[in-house]
Design a protein around this motif. Structure first.
Motif, PDB file in Angstrom:
ATOM      1  N   LEU A   1     -79.471 -24.872 -26.929  1.00 32.47           N
ATOM      2  CA  LEU A   1     -78.932 -23.677 -26.297  1.00 32.47           C
ATOM      3  C   LEU A   1     -77.792 -23.996 -25.336  1.00 32.47           C
ATOM      4  O   LEU A   1     -76.857 -23.209 -25.196  1.00 32.47           O
ATOM      5  CB  LEU A   1     -80.042 -22.943 -25.534  1.00 32.47           C
ATOM      6  CG  LEU A   1     -81.227 -22.454 -26.355  1.00 32.47           C
ATOM      7  CD1 LEU A   1     -82.224 -21.731 -25.455  1.00 32.47           C
ATOM      8  CD2 LEU A   1     -80.774 -21.544 -27.489  1.00 32.47           C
ATOM      9  N   LYS A   2     -77.883 -25.134 -24.681  1.00 33.66           N
ATOM     10  CA  LYS A   2     -76.897 -25.503 -23.676  1.00 33.66           C
ATOM     11  C   LYS A   2     -76.792 -27.008 -23.621  1.00 33.66           C
ATOM     12  O   LYS A   2     -77.801 -27.709 -23.745  1.00 33.66           O
ATOM     13  CB  LYS A   2     -77.324 -24.947 -22.312  1.00 33.66           C
ATOM     14  CG  LYS A   2     -76.369 -25.258 -21.190  1.00 33.66           C
ATOM     15  CD  LYS A   2     -76.879 -24.715 -19.853  1.00 33.66           C
ATOM     16  CE  LYS A   2     -75.909 -25.038 -18.746  1.00 33.66           C
ATOM     17  NZ  LYS A   2     -76.389 -24.601 -17.415  1.00 33.66           N
ATOM     18  N   ASN A   3     -75.572 -27.524 -23.418  1.00 34.19           N
ATOM     19  CA  ASN A   3     -75.392 -28.975 -23.374  1.00 34.19           C
ATOM     20  C   ASN A   3     -74.142 -29.313 -22.576  1.00 34.19           C
ATOM     21  O   ASN A   3     -73.110 -29.687 -23.124  1.00 34.19           O
ATOM     22  CB  ASN A   3     -75.302 -29.552 -24.793  1.00 34.19           C
ATOM     23  CG  ASN A   3     -75.402 -31.062 -24.811  1.00 34.19           C
ATOM     24  OD1 ASN A   3     -75.942 -31.676 -23.889  1.00 34.19           O
ATOM     25  ND2 ASN A   3     -74.906 -31.674 -25.873  1.00 34.19           N
ATOM     26  N   ASP A   4     -74.236 -29.174 -21.271  1.00 36.63           N
ATOM     27  CA  ASP A   4     -73.111 -29.492 -20.397  1.00 36.63           C
ATOM     28  C   ASP A   4     -73.002 -30.998 -20.212  1.00 36.63           C
ATOM     29  O   ASP A   4     -74.001 -31.696 -20.066  1.00 36.63           O
ATOM     30  CB  ASP A   4     -73.288 -28.828 -19.030  1.00 36.63           C
ATOM     31  CG  ASP A   4     -73.147 -27.320 -19.105  1.00 36.63           C
ATOM     32  OD1 ASP A   4     -72.684 -26.824 -20.149  1.00 36.63           O
ATOM     33  OD2 ASP A   4     -73.508 -26.642 -18.127  1.00 36.63           O
TER      34      ASP A   4
ATOM     35  N   ASN B   1     -79.781 -35.243 -14.140  1.00 36.21           N
ATOM     36  CA  ASN B   1     -79.850 -35.568 -15.575  1.00 36.21           C
ATOM     37  C   ASN B   1     -81.176 -35.051 -16.127  1.00 36.21           C
ATOM     38  O   ASN B   1     -82.052 -35.818 -16.534  1.00 36.21           O
ATOM     39  CB  ASN B   1     -79.723 -37.078 -15.794  1.00 36.21           C
ATOM     40  CG  ASN B   1     -78.406 -37.621 -15.305  1.00 36.21           C
ATOM     41  OD1 ASN B   1     -77.358 -37.020 -15.519  1.00 36.21           O
ATOM     42  ND2 ASN B   1     -78.455 -38.765 -14.628  1.00 36.21           N
ATOM     43  N   THR B   2     -81.321 -33.738 -16.111  1.00 37.07           N
ATOM     44  CA  THR B   2     -82.571 -33.111 -16.533  1.00 37.07           C
ATOM     45  C   THR B   2     -82.340 -32.275 -17.782  1.00 37.07           C
ATOM     46  O   THR B   2     -81.384 -31.492 -17.859  1.00 37.07           O
ATOM     47  CB  THR B   2     -83.139 -32.227 -15.409  1.00 37.07           C
ATOM     48  OG1 THR B   2     -83.539 -33.063 -14.309  1.00 37.07           O
ATOM     49  CG2 THR B   2     -84.339 -31.430 -15.881  1.00 37.07           C
ATOM     50  N   VAL B   3     -83.225 -32.432 -18.752  1.00 36.04           N
ATOM     51  CA  VAL B   3     -83.226 -31.647 -19.980  1.00 36.04           C
ATOM     52  C   VAL B   3     -84.488 -30.796 -19.969  1.00 36.04           C
ATOM     53  O   VAL B   3     -85.574 -31.300 -19.673  1.00 36.04           O
ATOM     54  CB  VAL B   3     -83.222 -32.552 -21.225  1.00 36.04           C
ATOM     55  CG1 VAL B   3     -83.288 -31.718 -22.504  1.00 36.04           C
ATOM     56  CG2 VAL B   3     -81.992 -33.450 -21.223  1.00 36.04           C
ATOM     57  N   VAL B   4     -84.353 -29.518 -20.290  1.00 31.56           N
ATOM     58  CA  VAL B   4     -85.511 -28.627 -20.347  1.00 31.56           C
ATOM     59  C   VAL B   4     -85.792 -28.268 -21.798  1.00 31.56           C
ATOM     60  O   VAL B   4     -84.893 -27.845 -22.530  1.00 31.56           O
ATOM     61  CB  VAL B   4     -85.290 -27.356 -19.516  1.00 31.56           C
ATOM     62  CG1 VAL B   4     -86.482 -26.411 -19.655  1.00 31.56           C
ATOM     63  CG2 VAL B   4     -85.071 -27.707 -18.049  1.00 31.56           C
ATOM     64  N   VAL B   5     -87.040 -28.454 -22.193  1.00 30.32           N
ATOM     65  CA  VAL B   5     -87.506 -28.060 -23.520  1.00 30.32           C
ATOM     66  C   VAL B   5     -88.387 -26.832 -23.349  1.00 30.32           C
ATOM     67  O   VAL B   5     -89.361 -26.860 -22.598  1.00 30.32           O
ATOM     68  CB  VAL B   5     -88.311 -29.192 -24.195  1.00 30.32           C
ATOM     69  CG1 VAL B   5     -88.893 -28.716 -25.521  1.00 30.32           C
ATOM     70  CG2 VAL B   5     -87.436 -30.420 -24.398  1.00 30.32           C
TER      71      VAL B   5
END
Length: 899
Positions: A371-374, A673-677
């Motif tokens: 959905l998002k990848n900054d 540096n956090t990715v949310v699933v």
């Protein structure tokens, strides 16, 4: 009625043999008694057509046998629904499997895999692949396992358009769009029936919420909307896949129950759509004998209230004609012959566990949507990362749906499992922090402005650990000795279909132990059970707190002996809050909560109760503080959050439960540096999305979820999923027509008409947070050079037109894009602002290009004229748009429809 069936032994001699010990039940092939019917019987001549065979068999049946064929034998075999064989005539059983994402356990047991089956990703995840070929792979696994577990009928797939984001069953269906829905459903049905299993498409029709579903729920919808949106997948499956069966739904449609609705069953399904199969009921969805059989309901399943003896009596009394019975029996028999039920063996056999697990993984890899990848923050560089923090209580178990869609997996790989595997391969350390509490059915009633009181601020009466001491009593007033005492993580009481009782249900898809129903407490729903929770609440900061009680039943909450919440004296769902309570950080407050299930919401939901709170902004529970510490000490943090969704209950709010927002914001504050699933099917809101660099939509991922997520996170696979539904910015930014089902109005007006989902957002001028069709890649694509055929004929002549574009992969790695074709409004007709008309999923190597051709046909340029009962293609110019989502259209052209 004279018994004409053997309730336990099937045509092939299959039956369940009892043994000793927990794992002793096995499926055994036995030798059946000889049947009067044999291969020499005329209806067993395979050179005849299904219609000819069905007529011959009908002529040999007694009235009692005909009625028996139309009446289910619930509980007579290990199946969701069951029709026992009529052995005198060699009529096989119809063992029906609850299924969409796999075969649900209903008592069948295989020697090597017991009652487990391959847990596939949810149907919504399958639709997120935007890939009909993947639908075939998926359906092939489910159909094979239907046969391997001894079933002739698959109660699936679901094809209900997902018009309401609060709906508890949204993830069981494919999409909010009829075109995408049909594109997934048709190959699914084709593949199931090619394997000689009858597909039962459900739920017919306009079934879009659980609230009031077994009572007065009434979908008020016009005929054009029914035809263009809600029956579109049925029409496609009938025309292109020879659909064998349809399940009539619980709700009323324009004031008439679905299973006795002549307009939807006879006029639309049979006459307009040309359906030749049989209609069966959902569990308890039938409400009459005469009206149902006249309307076209052929088989009562789950209950035996209106067919069986009642139907036989109605025929003998002259209230129902034999001709109507014969009509229903012919439909059932013809379908059984056409799909090969008489001519194939359904003896249970071993499951190919690894092979089917591999398909589950491949489907989920194609479903996961970036959905998002900054930055970009993804993919993770496994060679440069020394430490990873995995955060979230539910990261330890793959996400799964509740209700009849839940599958006991043959094995399972969680996100944490897969990340630890990857860490061992790369040498990276993997830290795990729970962060919050596991979801459960009670979380479905969390309100928007509160969250379940976290276990890490609760202390039991004695011993160590988090939670409260719970004493369960087999009565309604906490008297006598408790029948069970144990520590509960939270005050989250839930018995019934969703929470764990009756035996048909379980705490599907959750790692929280079910709320018990005590021996001697009486049947679920009569109010004969109560529970008292005791212990301490420890405030994480000083400030004003509000405690809230929500659910149904009677409850009181005491803090330091003072009654602060009184939820008593009123039926229905309640939401009662305390006055602001001034608490001091670190201080222990005596907490007592008393609940009794004296006011059932409905029969299948006798008791549900949740203790919530709102806390000061700086009130960080210890579990969140632990997650912050783990994230700060790691190179990367992966936060896993999810919803709990199930049949029989809608969501009260669209937020992520169990303190998810605070957890996400705290972790990203400690580690950018956090990715949310996100694992969800409903249209959840993500007010935290702007604060994090990367968001993955995982849906409900099936038993290989962990491996699939790891392959996307580390870039082994390019994310190629695209959203099959829209995700709103907030509950205040929903399109016209969407209402929270808990508003207590059983009359559900489909005021949006054709503008379901993204169409409604566009028509209302409301921006979604993430639009239908949206999905990012790790590479970059360019779409250009649109060419559209200029002409199509309204009648006769040319009835198709091509849209062609050039797709280029201008990035530095292989990837996959979905090219989407939308049409603008039809000339002179009230129409959606955009509607999906076609799409193509294309994989391209780095630097490669390809011309993409998508064919549109006359129906795409037509509308249903309810007055004329026909499709009409208006003459004039129709805009054509090419894009990557419903709000990201890059190219425009037009097609002229000529007379």
């Amino acid at each position: 009625m004279t018994a004409v069936r053997s309730a336990r032994v099937g045509r092939k001699g299959r039956r369940i043999a009892a043994g000793v010990g927990a794992a002793a039940l096995v499926v055994t092939a036995l030798t059946a008694s000889p049947s009067v019917a044999a291969v020499g019987d005329p209806w067993m001549n395979t050179s005849l057509t299904p219609d000819q065979r069905a007529i011959l068999l009908l002529q040999a049946m007694t009235l009692e046998e005909k009625v028996e064929l139309m009446s289910g034998d619930q509980g007579a075999a290990p199946a969701a629904f069951y029709n026992a064989p009529i052995e005198r005539l060699g009529i096989p059983e119809l063992s029906m499997a609850d299924a969409t994402p796999g075969i649900a356990s209903r008592g069948w047991v295989l020697p090597d895999t017991a009652d487990t089956a391959t847990a596939m990703p949810a149907n919504l995840a399958l639709a997120a692949t935007w890939d009909p070929a993947r639908a075939r792979d998926y359906a092939g696994v489910v159909a094979d396992e239907a046969r391997q577990t001894g079933h002739e009928v698959l109660l699936g797939p679901n094809s209900d358009p997902t018009r309401n984001p609060f709906w508890g069953r949204q993830a069981e269906s494919a999409s909010e769009d009829p075109q995408l829905n049909s594109a997934i459903v048709v190959p699914y049905v084709q593949e199931v029936q090619a394997r000689n299993v009858i597909a039962d498409l459900k739920h017919y029709t306009a079934y879009t919420q659980e609230t009031y579903r077994g009572g007065d729920q009434n979908a008020i919808v016009d005929e054009r909307t029914l035809r263009e949106v809600h029956t579109a997948a049925y029409e496609a499956a009938i025309a292109q896949a020879g659909l064998g069966s349809v399940m009539c739904s619980f709700n009323k449609i324009n004031g008439v129950y679905s299973c006795e609705n002549e307009s939807t069953l006879n006029d639309i399904l049979r006459e307009q759509l040309g359906f030749q199969g049989f209609v069966l009921t959902d569990f308890g969805a039938i409400h009459s004998t005469e009206a149902s059989i006249v309307a076209g309901t052929d088989l009562e399943t789950g209950t035996r209230s209106f067919y069986g003896d009642a139907l036989l009596a109605a025929v003998n009394d002259g209230r129902v004609s034999v001709e109507l019975v014969d009509r229903a029996v012919l439909r059932i028999l013809r379908t059984m012959f056409a799909i090969g039920i008489f001519d194939n063996d359904y003896t249970p056999s071993a499951l190919p566990v690894e092979e089917h697990g591999a398909v589950a993984r491949e489907v989920q890899e194609d479903a996961i949507t970036l959905l998002k990848n900054d930055g970009p923050a993804l993919p993770l560089d496994g060679t440069a990362i020394d430490s990873i923090a995995v955060v979230g209580a539910d990261a330890t178990i793959p996400s799964a749906l509740g209700g009849s869609a839940y599958v006991q997996p043959t094995y399972e790989v969680s996100l944490l499992d897969a990340m630890r595997e990857r860490g061992r391969e790369t040498g990276a350390s993997v830290r795990y922090a729970q962060g919050n509490d596991p979801v459960n059915g009670a979380n479905m009633i969390e309100t928007l402005d509160m969250t379940a009181v976290p276990s890490s601020v609760l202390r039991p009466e004695r011993g160590i650990g988090d939670g409260l001491t719970a004493r369960y009593y087999p009565n309604a007033d906490w008297t006598g000795a408790p029948g069970l005492t144990r520590t509960e993580r939270q005050v989250a009481y839930d018995v019934g279909f969703i929470g764990g009782q009756p035996a048909f249900a379980s705490l599907y898809g959750s790692q929280v132990q079910p709320t018990p129903t005590l021996s001697g407490a009486g049947p679920a729903g009569n109010g004969d059970q109560s529970v008292r929770y005791t212990g301490d609440l420890v405030a994480p900061s000083t400030g004003a707190y509000v405690l809230g009680a929500t659910g149904w039943g009677d409850a009181r909450v005491y803090l330091d002996g003072t009654l602060v919440v009184d939820m008593t004296g009123t039926d229905g769902r309640r939401d009662v809050r305390s006055a602001p309570l001034q608490l001091t950080a670190g201080q222990e407050y005596d907490l007592r909560v008393e609940y009794t299930q004296t006011r059932p919401l409905v029969g299948l939901q006798p008791g549900t109760f949740l203790l919530q709170w709102s806390a000061p902004a700086d009130a960080v529970p210890p579990s969140v503080a632990d997650a912050v510490e783990a994230a700060a000490a790691s190179d990367v943090a992966v936060v896993y959050v999810r919803t709990y969704e199930s049949e029989e209950r809608d969501m009260v709010s669209l937020k992520l439960p169990q303190n998810a927002e605070q957890l996400i914001r705290a972790v990203v504050g400690a580690n950018p540096n956090t990715v949310v699933v996100v694992s969800a099917g409903s249209g959840v809101i993500m007010p935290w999305a702007d604060a994090v660099p990367a968001v993955l939509m995982n849906y409900f991922g099936g038993q290989e979820e962990g491996h699939a997520l790891a392959s996307i996170l580390f870039g082994d696979e390019d994310p190629s999923g695209h959203l099959p539904v829209s995700y709103p910015v907030s509950e205040d930014a929903l399109p016209v027509g969407v209402q929270n089902p808990w508003l207590d109005d059983p009359n559900v007006e489909f005021t949006e008409g054709l503008n379901v989902g993204y169409r409604g957002y566009l028509a209302s001028g409301v921006d979604p947070q993430f639009a239908f069709g949206h999905g990012l890649s790790y590479t970059e694509f360019v779409i250009d050079r649109l060419r559209v055929g200029n002409n199509i004929r309204a009648t006769g002549g040319q009835d198709t037109v091509d849209a062609r574009v050039r797709l280029r992969n201008v990035g530095d790695r292989d990837g996959t894009e979905v090219v989407q074709v939308y049409l603008g409004p039809l000339p002179g007709v009230d129409s959606p602002p955009l509607k999906l008309a076609g799409f193509a999923k294309v994989e391209l190597g780095a630097g490669d290009r390809q011309q993409v051709r998508i064919e549109l046909d006359r129906r795409d340029f037509s509308y249903w004229d309810a007055d004329a009962d026909q499709w009409v293609t208006p003459v004039g110019q129709v805009p054509v748009y090419i894009g990557r989502s419903a709000v990201d259209v890059e190219l425009a052209g037009a097609v002229r429809v000529r007379p």
